[in-house]
Design a protein around this motif. Structure first.
Motif, PDB file in Angstrom:
ATOM      1  N   THR A 108       0.883  -1.252  -0.076  1.00 45.49           N
ATOM      2  CA  THR A 108      -0.002  -0.048   0.134  1.00 45.49           C
ATOM      3  C   THR A 108       0.873   1.231  -0.064  1.00 45.49           C
ATOM      4  N   SER A 109       2.108   1.406   0.465  1.00 44.81           N
ATOM      5  CA  SER A 109       2.800   2.461   0.819  1.00 44.81           C
ATOM      6  C   SER A 109       3.587   2.629  -0.598  1.00 44.81           C
ATOM      7  N   LEU A 110       3.938   1.693  -1.364  1.00 49.81           N
ATOM      8  CA  LEU A 110       4.348   1.579  -2.852  1.00 49.81           C
ATOM      9  C   LEU A 110       3.320   2.017  -3.897  1.00 49.81           C
ATOM     10  N   VAL A 111       2.194   1.944  -3.413  1.00 48.77           N
ATOM     11  CA  VAL A 111       0.925   2.148  -4.419  1.00 48.77           C
ATOM     12  C   VAL A 111       0.750   3.822  -4.294  1.00 48.77           C
ATOM     13  N   LEU A 112       0.681   3.866  -2.859  1.00 46.27           N
ATOM     14  CA  LEU A 112       0.495   5.444  -2.619  1.00 46.27           C
ATOM     15  C   LEU A 112       1.819   6.169  -3.296  1.00 46.27           C
ATOM     16  N   LEU A 113       2.991   5.734  -3.008  1.00 46.46           N
ATOM     17  CA  LEU A 113       4.044   6.432  -3.752  1.00 46.46           C
ATOM     18  C   LEU A 113       3.819   6.351  -5.237  1.00 46.46           C
ATOM     19  N   LEU A 114       3.279   5.600  -5.739  1.00 43.41           N
ATOM     20  CA  LEU A 114       3.226   5.804  -7.448  1.00 43.41           C
ATOM     21  C   LEU A 114       2.131   6.616  -7.646  1.00 43.41           C
ATOM     22  N   LEU A 115       0.952   6.775  -6.899  1.00 49.13           N
ATOM     23  CA  LEU A 115       0.190   7.425  -7.063  1.00 49.13           C
ATOM     24  C   LEU A 115       0.426   9.096  -6.834  1.00 49.13           C
ATOM     25  N   PHE A 116       1.294   9.491  -6.034  1.00 44.14           N
ATOM     26  CA  PHE A 116       1.940  10.447  -5.865  1.00 44.14           C
ATOM     27  C   PHE A 116       2.840  11.063  -7.030  1.00 44.14           C
ATOM     28  N   LEU A 117       3.427   9.976  -7.391  1.00 49.01           N
ATOM     29  CA  LEU A 117       4.579  10.084  -8.725  1.00 49.01           C
ATOM     30  C   LEU A 117       3.577  10.570  -9.686  1.00 49.01           C
ATOM     31  N   GLY A 118       2.488   9.852  -9.961  1.00 48.61           N
ATOM     32  CA  GLY A 118       1.557   9.944 -11.183  1.00 48.61           C
ATOM     33  C   GLY A 118       0.981  11.353 -11.017  1.00 48.61           C
ATOM     34  N   ALA A 119       0.590  11.711  -9.747  1.00 49.40           N
ATOM     35  CA  ALA A 119       0.236  13.215  -9.607  1.00 49.40           C
ATOM     36  C   ALA A 119       1.166  14.077 -10.056  1.00 49.40           C
ATOM     37  N   SER A 120       2.522  13.933  -9.536  1.00 51.83           N
ATOM     38  CA  SER A 120       3.671  14.831  -9.769  1.00 51.83           C
ATOM     39  C   SER A 120       3.697  14.915 -11.414  1.00 51.83           C
ATOM     40  N   TRP A 121       3.575  13.665 -12.163  1.00 51.91           N
ATOM     41  CA  TRP A 121       3.867  13.560 -13.553  1.00 51.91           C
ATOM     42  C   TRP A 121       2.824  14.629 -14.423  1.00 51.91           C
ATOM     43  N   THR A 122       1.503  14.355 -13.943  1.00 54.03           N
ATOM     44  CA  THR A 122       0.319  15.081 -14.510  1.00 54.03           C
ATOM     45  C   THR A 122       0.233  16.414 -14.216  1.00 54.03           C
ATOM     46  N   THR A 123       0.883  16.960 -13.199  1.00 56.70           N
ATOM     47  CA  THR A 123       1.007  18.535 -12.759  1.00 56.70           C
ATOM     48  C   THR A 123       2.073  18.965 -13.720  1.00 56.70           C
ATOM     49  N   ILE A 124       3.216  18.291 -13.785  1.00 48.25           N
ATOM     50  CA  ILE A 124       4.358  18.828 -14.620  1.00 48.25           C
ATOM     51  C   ILE A 124       3.746  18.836 -16.083  1.00 48.25           C
ATOM     52  N   PHE A 125       3.064  18.049 -16.424  1.00 50.79           N
ATOM     53  CA  PHE A 125       2.468  17.969 -17.911  1.00 50.79           C
ATOM     54  C   PHE A 125       1.611  19.322 -18.045  1.00 50.79           C
ATOM     55  N   LEU A 126       0.971  19.245 -17.237  1.00 49.75           N
ATOM     56  CA  LEU A 126      -0.126  20.429 -17.284  1.00 49.75           C
ATOM     57  C   LEU A 126       0.370  21.883 -17.281  1.00 49.75           C
ATOM     58  N   ASN A 127       1.407  22.029 -16.275  1.00 47.36           N
ATOM     59  CA  ASN A 127       2.052  23.011 -16.439  1.00 47.36           C
ATOM     60  C   ASN A 127       2.963  23.421 -17.746  1.00 47.36           C
ATOM     61  N   ILE A 128       3.567  22.419 -18.062  1.00 44.93           N
ATOM     62  CA  ILE A 128       4.295  22.798 -19.356  1.00 44.93           C
ATOM     63  C   ILE A 128       3.220  23.498 -20.439  1.00 44.93           C
ATOM     64  N   GLU A 129       2.280  22.562 -20.583  1.00 47.20           N
ATOM     65  CA  GLU A 129       1.203  22.952 -21.760  1.00 47.20           C
ATOM     66  C   GLU A 129       0.821  24.272 -21.313  1.00 47.20           C
ATOM     67  N   LEU A 130       0.568  24.551 -20.317  1.00 45.65           N
ATOM     68  CA  LEU A 130       0.049  25.989 -19.780  1.00 45.65           C
ATOM     69  C   LEU A 130       1.012  27.068 -20.085  1.00 45.65           C
ATOM     70  N   ARG A 131       2.232  26.823 -19.779  1.00 48.15           N
ATOM     71  CA  ARG A 131       3.202  27.802 -19.952  1.00 48.15           C
ATOM     72  C   ARG A 131       4.041  27.986 -21.256  1.00 48.15           C
ATOM     73  N   PHE A 132       4.143  26.804 -22.057  1.00 44.04           N
ATOM     74  CA  PHE A 132       4.550  26.837 -23.319  1.00 44.04           C
ATOM     75  C   PHE A 132       3.816  26.068 -24.420  1.00 44.04           C
TER      76      PHE A 132
END
Length: 604
Positions: free
Chosen positions: A263-287
């Motif tokens: 469960t800790s690793l799954v939660l870690l993967l979910l936070f990593l996924g949220a980080s990637w989507t946040t980076i994705f959206l910010n890149i699209e927003l700014r560039f």
């Protein structure tokens, strides 16, 4: 809202519905949310569980005091009230465990704001923030400040208060848990520590702190515009927690440790996924590129947010599958380890000592006819019940003059009955001290005459008459010691059950069914081909034994005819009256002539 990150709506529909179901916000039952300000909704959601828990505790006290009025003699009032509080403490702790995450998240959302850029006519662009939970409240205004002040008070009551309560209760349980001497408090708070190893009994408080940090306190790490920092911190916390869980393995059950890591690793993967989507959206927003996802694809390799999320879900599912397969394999291996288990839970029993005692079991025996047997009993019990403390003179006797003290510091006494035992002066010292101290007894009878064994009547006759009733007529657990492994295991289970029933954890029980993985009794046994067992009507007792065998073993049928007929085996039940009927002797003779296999059972 805590991390200002959100997956596409197609992935979050069911999670939002689930969050609404488990959310402790009962204000909507009385009035629509639109009619209530967030401050009032917060008061209802934060205080209603407090009232419920207080009523529960008050009920426990009231019930105790109700029966206290008719008690004779009456115990102290405050002591009875304390017991009433402890009676329903387990239910109260379960409610706190269920309420804390949801209520704490609601409290911390008071600081969660969403920024908007507005352009009033004729004025420069400006940024305004509103509460995510109540868009009518502008952040930074007096109205919002009053909500955050209210939320600060509730932080003290719920996140901080629950953590302090858990820590205080666990700290109070430290000495009895380390001494394996449970008391009323440790039993009432078992919900907090019973799943953990003794050295890690406080882990529930640490785990609560982790949950509260990830669901609320992380809001204090960075401002809203720097919310990505919260995701980074959450990733670090989950990574460290998963490593620590894997290293220390605080849970008693192996599968619980595996589940915690998974469960800790799954939660870690979910936070990593949220980080990637946040980076994705910010890149699209700014560039922004000529096509959607073009700029983010150049950096992350994904052309759409959905593709990124899909890979995250695949990775999470693969991790869960690997852990599931590994857990199943590990559990199957552990299930074969020959240690005593409870039939009810399939888990090892809780072994505890009454406060002030040193040994769980004292092996009282005479050297000449019992030394080898008790050595085997000690070694086998140490394998079957890890952590058991057993007194054996050759290992633990320092001063023969302190024999009575050794007995006094023991929880259960085992009398190994063999020839000469009741004639030994030191054995009689141990026996008399055991009876004077009202120690629970286990009687083990040596069966092999070549090893000093005898019938129970013969061994009893050697015991002083004044001691016989207390030893033999008081209903103590009794078993016979054999030197065949499977029979030994039966005797060891009887000894173990008697020992555990005197342990503080099981004092209120009258029986405690046990099993050993791999034992014959735990395996289904059947005949590969049909067997007809002939029990002669002239052999008294044979038909009863044959019926019992047929009940327990499939593929076995019983014949009680006067002739063998189609029987494949003959059962010969031997006792003092077996040959009183001459017809049986004739049947046995005929069976031998017909080469019919004869199975003999001797009555002890």
């Amino acid at each position: 809202s805590t991390y200002s990150a959100r997956l596409p709506d197609k992935y979050t529909g069911w999670t939002d519905k689930l969050a609404n179901v488990v959310s402790i916000d009962w204000s909507g039952f009385f009035l629509p949310e639109q009619c209530l300000g967030y401050d009032l909704r917060l008061v209802v959601s934060a205080l209603s569980p407090v009232v419920l828990i207080a009523l529960l505790m008050g009920t426990g006290i009231a019930l105790r005091l109700y029966y206290w009025r008719t008690a004779s003699p009456r115990p102290k009032l405050w002591a009875e009230a304390a017991l009433g509080l402890l009676d329903l403490t387990p239910a109260g702790l379960v409610l706190i465990f269920c309420f804390v995450p949801s209520i704490s998240a609601s409290i911390f959302r008071s600081w969660s704001c969403q920024a908007y850029t507005i352009s009033p006519p004729g004025e420069e662009l400006e940024q305004v923030s509103y509460m995510r939970q109540d868009a009518s409240v502008e952040c930074g205004t007096d109205e919002h400040d009053s909500i955050t002040r209210l939320a600060t008070g509730f932080v003290v009551i719920w996140p901080v208060g629950s953590l302090v309560l858990y820590s205080a209760l666990l700290l109070a349980c430290y000495k009895p848990l380390q001494a394996k001497s449970p008391n009323a408090l440790t039993k009432a708070t078992a919900f907090l520590h019973r799943e953990y190893k003794r050295n890690w009994y406080w882990w529930e408080a640490a785990d609560l702190a982790r949950k509260l940090f990830l669901t609320g306190f992380v809001l204090l790490v960075a401002e809203e515009e720097d919310s990505f920092v919260r995701l980074v911190v959450a990733v670090l916390v989950c990574s460290c927690y998963a490593v620590v869980i894997a290293l220390v393995q605080p849970y008693k059950r192996f599968e619980d440790n595996i589940l915690a890591v998974a469960t800790s690793l799954v939660l870690l993967l979910l936070f990593l996924g949220a980080s990637w989507t946040t980076i994705f959206l910010n890149i699209e927003l700014r560039f922004p590129g000529d096509e959607p996802g073009q700029s983010a694809s150049a950096v992350l390799g994904f052309r759409s947010e959905n593709g990124l999320v899909n890979w995250m879900l695949v990775l999470t599912a693969a991790a869960l599958l690997i852990f599931l397969v590994g857990t199943i394999i590990a559990i199957r291996r552990l299930a074969k380890v020959p240690t005593i288990r409870l039939v009810s839970t399939k888990q090892p029993p809780e072994l505890a000592l009454v406060d002030g005692l040193t040994w769980h079991l004292f092996l009282s025996h005479i050297w000449s006819t019992g030394q080898d047997a008790v050595a085997v009993i000690k070694n086998e019990l140490k394998l079957l019940i890890p952590g058991i403390k057993i007194f054996l003179d050759v290992d633990d006797l320092k001063d023969i003059g302190s024999l009575e003290d050794y007995v006094d510091r023991t929880q259960v006494m085992l009398f190994f009955l063999s020839k000469g035992y009741f004639r030994s002066k030191n054995c009689l010292r141990e026996i008399r001290t055991s009876l004077e101290k009202s120690k629970p007894l286990v009687l083990v009878q040596e069966a092999d005459p070549a090893k000093g064994g005898g019938t129970l009547q013969e061994l009893r006759a050697q015991c002083p008459e004044v001691l016989q009733p207390e030893i033999f007529d008081s209903g103590w657990a009794q078993t016979t010691w054999h030197r065949i492994d499977e029979y030994q295991r039966v005797s060891l289970k009887i000894i173990s059950e008697a020992l555990l029933l005197c342990s503080p954890h099981y004092l209120n029980l009258t029986s405690l069914p046990l099993f050993i993985p791999g034992e014959v009794q735990g395996q289904p046994i059947s005949f590969s081909k049909s067997v007809v067992l002939w029990a002669s009507p002239f052999d008294e007792g044979a038909d009863e034994l044959a019926s019992e065998l047929a009940t327990n073993f499939s593929g076995l049928t019983v014949s009680t005819a006067e002739e063998a007929g189609d029987a494949t085996h003959m059962l010969l039940y031997l006792n003092a009256d077996t040959w009183s009927d001459e017809r049986l002797a004739e049947q046995v003779t005929q069976a031998r002539q017909d080469r019919l296999p004869i199975v003999m059972a001797h009555e002890n």
